[in-house]
Design a protein around this motif. Structure first.
Motif, short mmCIF file in Angstrom:
data_model
loop_
_atom_site.label_atom_id
_atom_site.label_comp_id
_atom_site.label_asym_id
_atom_site.label_seq_id
_atom_site.Cartn_x
_atom_site.Cartn_y
_atom_site.Cartn_z
N LEU A 92 36.17 27.13 2.29
CA LEU A 92 36.12 26.18 1.19
C LEU A 92 36.66 24.83 1.61
N ALA A 93 36.01 23.78 1.19
CA ALA A 93 36.45 22.43 1.47
C ALA A 93 36.34 21.62 0.19
N SER A 94 37.36 20.81 -0.06
CA SER A 94 37.36 20.00 -1.27
C SER A 94 36.55 18.73 -1.04
N SER A 95 35.80 18.33 -2.07
CA SER A 95 35.06 17.08 -1.97
C SER A 95 36.03 15.92 -1.91
N PRO A 96 35.69 14.87 -1.18
CA PRO A 96 36.56 13.69 -1.14
C PRO A 96 36.67 13.04 -2.50
N ARG A 97 37.78 12.33 -2.74
CA ARG A 97 37.95 11.65 -4.04
C ARG A 97 37.03 10.47 -4.18
N ALA A 98 36.79 9.76 -3.08
CA ALA A 98 35.90 8.59 -3.10
C ALA A 98 35.11 8.57 -1.79
N VAL A 99 33.80 8.35 -1.90
CA VAL A 99 32.95 8.35 -0.74
C VAL A 99 32.01 7.15 -0.81
N VAL A 100 31.74 6.54 0.34
CA VAL A 100 30.77 5.45 0.44
C VAL A 100 29.53 5.99 1.13
N ILE A 101 28.38 5.83 0.49
CA ILE A 101 27.12 6.28 1.07
C ILE A 101 26.25 5.05 1.33
N ILE A 130 24.33 11.78 -3.65
CA ILE A 130 24.94 11.07 -4.78
C ILE A 130 25.10 12.00 -5.96
N ARG A 131 24.05 12.74 -6.30
CA ARG A 131 24.12 13.66 -7.44
C ARG A 131 25.16 14.74 -7.23
N ARG A 132 25.18 15.33 -6.04
CA ARG A 132 26.11 16.42 -5.80
C ARG A 132 27.56 15.94 -5.79
N PHE A 133 27.82 14.81 -5.14
CA PHE A 133 29.18 14.28 -5.14
C PHE A 133 29.62 13.92 -6.56
N ALA A 134 28.74 13.29 -7.32
CA ALA A 134 29.08 12.93 -8.70
C ALA A 134 29.37 14.17 -9.53
N ASP A 135 28.57 15.23 -9.34
CA ASP A 135 28.81 16.48 -10.07
C ASP A 135 30.17 17.08 -9.73
N GLY A 179 32.79 15.35 -9.14
CA GLY A 179 33.84 14.45 -9.59
C GLY A 179 34.25 13.40 -8.58
N THR A 180 33.44 13.18 -7.56
CA THR A 180 33.75 12.19 -6.54
C THR A 180 33.30 10.80 -6.98
N ASP A 181 34.12 9.81 -6.72
CA ASP A 181 33.74 8.41 -6.95
C ASP A 181 32.80 8.00 -5.83
N VAL A 182 31.55 7.71 -6.20
CA VAL A 182 30.52 7.38 -5.21
C VAL A 182 30.25 5.88 -5.22
N ARG A 183 30.42 5.24 -4.07
CA ARG A 183 30.08 3.83 -3.89
C ARG A 183 28.91 3.76 -2.91
N THR A 184 28.03 2.79 -3.10
CA THR A 184 26.84 2.72 -2.26
C THR A 184 26.71 1.37 -1.57
N ILE A 185 26.05 1.41 -0.42
CA ILE A 185 25.68 0.21 0.34
C ILE A 185 24.18 0.28 0.57
N GLY A 186 23.50 -0.83 0.28
CA GLY A 186 22.05 -0.82 0.45
C GLY A 186 21.46 -2.21 0.33
N ARG A 187 20.23 -2.25 -0.15
CA ARG A 187 19.52 -3.52 -0.27
C ARG A 187 19.77 -4.20 -1.61
N SER A 188 20.48 -3.52 -2.51
CA SER A 188 20.82 -4.11 -3.81
C SER A 188 22.17 -3.57 -4.24
N GLY A 189 22.75 -4.21 -5.26
CA GLY A 189 24.06 -3.79 -5.75
C GLY A 189 25.16 -4.71 -5.26
N PRO A 190 26.40 -4.34 -5.53
CA PRO A 190 27.52 -5.20 -5.13
C PRO A 190 27.76 -5.26 -3.63
N ALA A 191 27.32 -4.25 -2.89
CA ALA A 191 27.51 -4.23 -1.44
C ALA A 191 26.15 -4.12 -0.77
N VAL A 192 25.68 -5.25 -0.20
CA VAL A 192 24.34 -5.28 0.40
C VAL A 192 24.46 -5.59 1.88
#
Length: 316
Positions: free
Chosen positions: A4-13, A25-30, A32-45
């Motif tokens: 068994l391994a605990s999910s991280p409290r906050a993860v950046v994908i 994203i769905r599994r981490f959110a389910d 209870g993990t705080d999910v932050r994203t980096i991509g072509r849109s959003g606060p971190a691009v």
């Protein structure tokens, strides 16, 4: 069940919009993990390294999945895009992690960077594990090598780095859509010789493996994300037909795959190369696959064709 391994409290994908990223994203959110994203849109691009550094601050793990799809013809333009979308983003994440620390922030202690099981040679003779696998040659391997080198060269002291050598990922959609379509059209026989190995992993096991790796300090460097139940291409297509209740399928010779690839603008290498990645590091770390065999995975992914039993004829 696995260790068994605990999910991280906050993860950046990073690169979270694709088939794997959206599932994570769905599994981490389910969980209870705080999910932050980096991509072509959003606060971190991409291109705004300062925003990336702020997003990374205080996270428990960074998972980079960025990369243009390889399901295309390898022209100069697409080859450059495949290469740069992997290497350039990895290099920028390295700079963002360094900037996060330079600003007095707390970068994530572990960085899981996508790679590919295609980095190994065409192998039909023996499995390729992390410690004894032979790296191959060709364009796809060159991309994978540069991808992993960019991760290794990133100046990120104190950050554990893991190169995820991911096999073909099975889930609803993705590669299962064309395979099941071919089978239903009567073309579900072997592709090419049919002896080439097919390494794969179920999407849910991939998520569980990522969680375990993030929580296991001894896991670093390349890690194969592949189920132990490797099959040949002929066995793969037979299993797909069996799950769908289709008794037979016409084979597709290699020359026709090359021709078809030209027509639909993809590379026959995607089905003709023998990929045989073995998950030695995962198994040694105590990971147990929920879907260790192809049959168990297909049973969850593909609903079988339902054939109603004939109604009894009433005598008059």
């Amino acid at each position: 069940m696995s260790v068994l391994a605990s999910s991280p409290r906050a993860v950046v994908i990073a690169g979270a919009s694709g088939f794997i990223g959206s599932h994570l994203i769905r599994r981490f959110a389910d969980d209870g993990t705080d999910v932050r994203t980096i991509g072509r849109s959003g606060p971190a691009v991409w291109g705004d390294t300062g925003a990336l550094a702020r997003t990374l601050d205080g996270a428990d793990a960074l998972i980079n999945l960025a990369g243009r799809s390889v399901n295309c013809r390898y022209t100069r333009r697409t080859a450059d895009a495949i290469f740069s979308s992997r290497v350039d983003t990895t290099e920028e994440l390295g700079r963002a992690l360094a900037l996060c620390r330079a600003r007095g922030g707390t970068p994530p202690p572990v960085w899981l960077n996508s790679s590919t099981g295609t980095i190994y040679r065409h192998a039909e003779d023996r499995p390729q594990a992390e410690d004894d696998g032979d790296l191959g040659t060709g364009f796809s391997v060159s991309v994978a090598r540069a991808w992993e080198q960019a991760l290794a060269d990133a100046p990120t002291p104190g950050v554990r780095k893991v190169a995820l050598r991911i096999a073909i990922v099975l889930g609803a959609g993705s590669v299962m859509t064309p395979l099941s379509t071919l089978a239903r059209a009567g073309l579900g026989g072997r592709m090419g010789p049919g002896t080439q190995k097919f390494s794969w992993i179920h999407l849910d096991d991939l998520y569980r493996a990522v969680v375990l790796i993030a929580a296991t300090p001894s896991l670093e460097g390349p890690v194969n994300l592949a189920a132990p139940g490797v099959v040949t291409n002929a066995e793969l297509m037979a299993a797909v037909r069996a799950q769908l209740g289709i008794p037979a399928g016409l084979p597709t010779p290699a020359w026709l795959l090359d021709l078809g690839g030209m027509i639909i603008r993809t590379e026959a290498e995607l089905v003709l190369k023998s990929r045989w990645a073995f998950p030695r590091k995962l198994l040694d770390a105590g990971f147990a696959f929920d879907y260790p065999t192809l049959g168990s995975a297909l049973h969850q992914i593909l609903p079988p064709n339902r054939v109603e039993a004939p109604k009894p004829v009433r005598a008059h």
